[in-house]
Design a protein around this motif. Structure first.
Motif, PDB file in Angstrom:
ATOM      1  N   THR A  87     -66.147  -5.298  -5.531  1.00 59.08           N
ATOM      2  CA  THR A  87     -66.435  -4.930  -4.142  1.00 59.08           C
ATOM      3  C   THR A  87     -66.025  -6.043  -3.179  1.00 59.08           C
ATOM      4  OG1 THR A  87     -68.689  -5.763  -4.315  1.00 59.08           O
ATOM      5  CG2 THR A  87     -68.352  -3.398  -4.752  1.00 59.08           C
ATOM      6  N   THR A  88     -65.521  -7.154  -3.707  1.00 58.66           N
ATOM      7  CA  THR A  88     -65.094  -8.277  -2.870  1.00 58.66           C
ATOM      8  C   THR A  88     -63.712  -8.735  -3.305  1.00 58.66           C
ATOM      9  OG1 THR A  88     -65.965 -10.018  -4.319  1.00 58.66           O
ATOM     10  CG2 THR A  88     -67.496  -9.046  -2.703  1.00 58.66           C
ATOM     11  N   PRO A  89     -62.978  -9.415  -2.426  1.00 58.26           N
ATOM     12  CA  PRO A  89     -61.671  -9.961  -2.817  1.00 58.26           C
ATOM     13  C   PRO A  89     -61.787 -10.945  -3.972  1.00 58.26           C
ATOM     14  CG  PRO A  89     -61.899  -9.961  -0.435  1.00 58.26           C
ATOM     15  CD  PRO A  89     -63.242  -9.593  -0.989  1.00 58.26           C
ATOM     16  N   GLU A  90     -62.872 -11.712  -3.997  1.00 59.50           N
ATOM     17  CA  GLU A  90     -63.058 -12.699  -5.062  1.00 59.50           C
ATOM     18  C   GLU A  90     -63.207 -12.025  -6.417  1.00 59.50           C
ATOM     19  OE1 GLU A  90     -63.841 -14.312  -1.196  1.00 59.50           O
ATOM     20  OE2 GLU A  90     -64.801 -12.602  -2.216  1.00 59.50           O
ATOM     21  N   GLU A  91     -63.972 -10.941  -6.458  1.00 62.26           N
ATOM     22  CA  GLU A  91     -64.147 -10.200  -7.711  1.00 62.26           C
ATOM     23  C   GLU A  91     -62.832  -9.574  -8.153  1.00 62.26           C
ATOM     24  OE1 GLU A  91     -68.839  -8.865  -7.271  1.00 62.26           O
ATOM     25  OE2 GLU A  91     -67.237  -7.483  -6.705  1.00 62.26           O
ATOM     26  N   PHE A  92     -62.062  -9.082  -7.192  1.00 62.68           N
ATOM     27  CA  PHE A  92     -60.758  -8.508  -7.541  1.00 62.68           C
ATOM     28  C   PHE A  92     -59.850  -9.586  -8.123  1.00 62.68           C
ATOM     29  CE2 PHE A  92     -56.392  -7.357  -6.931  1.00 62.68           C
ATOM     30  CZ  PHE A  92     -56.345  -6.005  -7.226  1.00 62.68           C
ATOM     31  N   ALA A  93     -59.756 -10.731  -7.458  1.00 63.39           N
ATOM     32  CA  ALA A  93     -58.866 -11.804  -7.906  1.00 63.39           C
ATOM     33  C   ALA A  93     -59.254 -12.331  -9.283  1.00 63.39           C
ATOM     34  CB  ALA A  93     -58.870 -12.932  -6.885  1.00 63.39           C
ATOM     35  N   ALA A  94     -60.542 -12.302  -9.592  1.00 63.75           N
ATOM     36  CA  ALA A  94     -61.021 -12.863 -10.861  1.00 63.75           C
ATOM     37  C   ALA A  94     -60.655 -12.006 -12.061  1.00 63.75           C
ATOM     38  CB  ALA A  94     -62.532 -13.055 -10.804  1.00 63.75           C
ATOM     39  N   ASN A  95     -60.346 -10.741 -11.857  1.00 65.77           N
ATOM     40  CA  ASN A  95     -60.009  -9.836 -12.955  1.00 65.77           C
ATOM     41  C   ASN A  95     -58.485  -9.679 -13.010  1.00 65.77           C
ATOM     42  OD1 ASN A  95     -59.593  -7.727 -14.749  1.00 65.77           O
ATOM     43  ND2 ASN A  95     -61.366  -6.561 -14.051  1.00 65.77           N
ATOM     44  N   SER A  96     -57.861 -10.363 -13.955  1.00 67.43           N
ATOM     45  CA  SER A  96     -56.401 -10.414 -14.016  1.00 67.43           C
ATOM     46  C   SER A  96     -55.765  -9.079 -14.372  1.00 67.43           C
ATOM     47  CB  SER A  96     -55.952 -11.470 -15.022  1.00 67.43           C
ATOM     48  OG  SER A  96     -56.436 -11.149 -16.319  1.00 67.43           O
ATOM     49  N   GLU A  97     -56.546  -8.120 -14.795  1.00 63.91           N
ATOM     50  CA  GLU A  97     -56.002  -6.806 -15.154  1.00 63.91           C
ATOM     51  C   GLU A  97     -55.830  -5.885 -13.942  1.00 63.91           C
ATOM     52  OE1 GLU A  97     -58.469  -5.080 -18.116  1.00 63.91           O
ATOM     53  OE2 GLU A  97     -57.942  -6.540 -19.667  1.00 63.91           O
ATOM     54  N   LEU A  98     -56.432  -6.244 -12.829  1.00 62.68           N
ATOM     55  CA  LEU A  98     -56.387  -5.391 -11.640  1.00 62.68           C
ATOM     56  C   LEU A  98     -55.091  -5.596 -10.865  1.00 62.68           C
ATOM     57  CD1 LEU A  98     -60.072  -5.829 -10.415  1.00 62.68           C
ATOM     58  CD2 LEU A  98     -59.116  -3.968 -11.795  1.00 62.68           C
ATOM     59  N   LEU A  99     -54.514  -4.490 -10.379  1.00 60.31           N
ATOM     60  CA  LEU A  99     -53.235  -4.515  -9.674  1.00 60.31           C
ATOM     61  C   LEU A  99     -53.391  -4.023  -8.232  1.00 60.31           C
ATOM     62  CD1 LEU A  99     -50.972  -2.946 -12.464  1.00 60.31           C
ATOM     63  CD2 LEU A  99     -51.462  -5.380 -12.061  1.00 60.31           C
ATOM     64  N   ILE A 100     -52.554  -4.579  -7.358  1.00 59.39           N
ATOM     65  CA  ILE A 100     -52.529  -4.185  -5.949  1.00 59.39           C
ATOM     66  C   ILE A 100     -51.231  -3.437  -5.667  1.00 59.39           C
ATOM     67  CG2 ILE A 100     -52.562  -4.956  -3.546  1.00 59.39           C
ATOM     68  CD1 ILE A 100     -53.964  -7.479  -4.437  1.00 59.39           C
ATOM     69  N   GLY A 101     -51.328  -2.337  -4.961  1.00 61.87           N
ATOM     70  CA  GLY A 101     -50.142  -1.632  -4.492  1.00 61.87           C
ATOM     71  C   GLY A 101     -49.849  -2.041  -3.052  1.00 61.87           C
ATOM     72  N   ALA A 102     -48.591  -2.341  -2.740  1.00 61.94           N
ATOM     73  CA  ALA A 102     -48.251  -2.803  -1.394  1.00 61.94           C
ATOM     74  C   ALA A 102     -46.832  -2.412  -1.033  1.00 61.94           C
ATOM     75  CB  ALA A 102     -48.413  -4.319  -1.293  1.00 61.94           C
ATOM     76  N   GLN A 103     -46.580  -2.384   0.269  1.00 63.35           N
ATOM     77  CA  GLN A 103     -45.246  -2.134   0.801  1.00 63.35           C
ATOM     78  C   GLN A 103     -44.668  -3.470   1.255  1.00 63.35           C
ATOM     79  OE1 GLN A 103     -45.259   0.438   4.211  1.00 63.35           O
ATOM     80  NE2 GLN A 103     -43.050   0.810   4.162  1.00 63.35           N
ATOM     81  N   PRO A 104     -43.493  -3.852   0.802  1.00 61.79           N
ATOM     82  CA  PRO A 104     -42.959  -5.173   1.163  1.00 61.79           C
ATOM     83  C   PRO A 104     -42.776  -5.333   2.661  1.00 61.79           C
ATOM     84  CG  PRO A 104     -41.260  -3.792   0.158  1.00 61.79           C
ATOM     85  CD  PRO A 104     -42.565  -3.079  -0.034  1.00 61.79           C
ATOM     86  N   GLY A 105     -43.035  -6.551   3.130  1.00 58.89           N
ATOM     87  CA  GLY A 105     -42.837  -6.870   4.537  1.00 58.89           C
ATOM     88  C   GLY A 105     -43.964  -6.477   5.454  1.00 58.89           C
ATOM     89  N   THR A 106     -45.031  -5.894   4.909  1.00 59.34           N
ATOM     90  CA  THR A 106     -46.167  -5.467   5.734  1.00 59.34           C
ATOM     91  C   THR A 106     -47.257  -6.536   5.721  1.00 59.34           C
ATOM     92  OG1 THR A 106     -47.276  -4.363   3.888  1.00 59.34           O
ATOM     93  CG2 THR A 106     -45.697  -3.065   5.169  1.00 59.34           C
ATOM     94  N   THR A 107     -48.161  -6.432   6.696  1.00 55.46           N
ATOM     95  CA  THR A 107     -49.275  -7.376   6.713  1.00 55.46           C
ATOM     96  C   THR A 107     -50.188  -7.164   5.510  1.00 55.46           C
ATOM     97  OG1 THR A 107     -50.482  -5.874   8.167  1.00 55.46           O
ATOM     98  CG2 THR A 107     -49.270  -7.671   9.212  1.00 55.46           C
TER      99      THR A 107
END
Length: 296
Positions: free
Chosen positions: A164-184
């Motif tokens: 539920t927090t960015p820190e918890e997300f970052a700590a789990n190396s199996e989790l992936l982020i979807g993003a569009q290049p060049g965006t904020t």
């Protein structure tokens, strides 16, 4: 016997002249004979064109404004699945701006990757795609005044319970982020959530923002960073599949972009200011963020 005298030449000429004048005179208009005819007013002349006197806005004289959109950012601009038409907050806003400034919008579809470069090169007069105002982008294009302030949140699948927090997300190396290049969203993922490595394999890149959300729904990634406005749109379209978790990560302001030195910046800023003053911006927010039903 009486002698009949002929009229003089002068009298003959005078008679002929009177006939000529009578023939050239316009026919007399009969006097009105009924009360209705007496009261009949003259047809009014066509009114002269007048500027916007409510706000004394500039008059662009019917100028054609070439606008670039990507149609990939619900609910700001997208293709309505029910009608197949391009619609959204930014379409309505720009139409209203031109109604107030006396201009005509010419819509052009451009990919997000090409938009800033195309505007910078002068291929179009204005661009919009929920574009965050940044100092780096302002080196290439001019920005309008902010027309919307939004905050970035973590958009996840509705069953997500691992973080539920960015820190918890970052700590789990199996989790992936979807993003569009060049965006904020991409840069927030890199520098505010992960380790600052733009090539981090935990960031999966997609050609459009909509594609990253579809990858999230499909389970190919675990989170997409989304501004509050767009997040409401995607959740509204998929209430049984998506949700927001955690607090806002950062705030950002959206603006239209123009070629450097554009003479449209000042009049469009003036129109935006009046739309904020009279509640039209709030009307658009209500329409697109709270009452638009993509499944209607």
């Amino acid at each position: 016997m009486f002698k009949v005298q002929r009229p003089s030449l002068w009298l003959a000429l005078l008679f002929l002249l009177s006939l000529a004048v009578s023939a050239c005179a316009p026919a007399a208009v009969p006097a009105p004979t009924t009360e209705a005819e007496i009261a009949q007013p003259e047809a009014p002349a066509a009114p002269a064109k007048r500027p916007n006197v409510v706000y004394a806005l500039p008059d662009l004289g019917g100028r054609v404004v070439r606008a670039a959109v990507a149609n990939d950012y619900t609910p700001l601009q997208f293709i309505d699945p029910a009608t197949g038409e391009a619609v959204g907050w930014e379409y309505d806003a720009m139409d209203e701006i031109c109604a107030r400034l006396n201009c005509v919008v010419e819509w052009n579809t451009v990919s997000w990757d090409a938009m800033i470069a195309a505007i910078s090169a002068g291929q179009f007069d204005i661009g919009m795609d929920g574009i965050t105002i940044t100092a780096e982008r302002a080196q290439q294009v001019d920005f309008s005044r902010p027309y919307m302030t939004s905050q970035q949140f973590m958009l996840v699948r509705v069953e997500e319970d691992r973080f539920t927090t960015p820190e918890e997300f970052a700590a789990n190396s199996e989790l992936l982020i979807g993003a569009q290049p060049g965006t904020t969203g991409f840069y927030t993922a890199v520098y505010d959530i992960l380790d600052g490595d733009e090539a981090n394999p935990r960031i999966k890149l997609f050609e459009t923002f909509g594609a990253s959300v579809q990858a999230l729904i499909a389970g190919d990634v675990d989170m997409v960073l989304v501004d509050a406005a767009s997040g409401r749109g995607y959740i509204g379209a998929n209430p049984e599949k998506l949700k927001i978790v955690g607090e806002a990560i950062k705030s950002e302001e959206f603006g239209f972009i123009y070629p450097k030195g554009s003479d449209l910046v000042a009049p469009i800023d003036a129109a935006l200011e009046t739309m904020l003053q009279d509640g039209f911006i709030e009307h658009l927010n209500t329409k697109w963020f709270f009452f638009y039903d993509p499944n209607r």
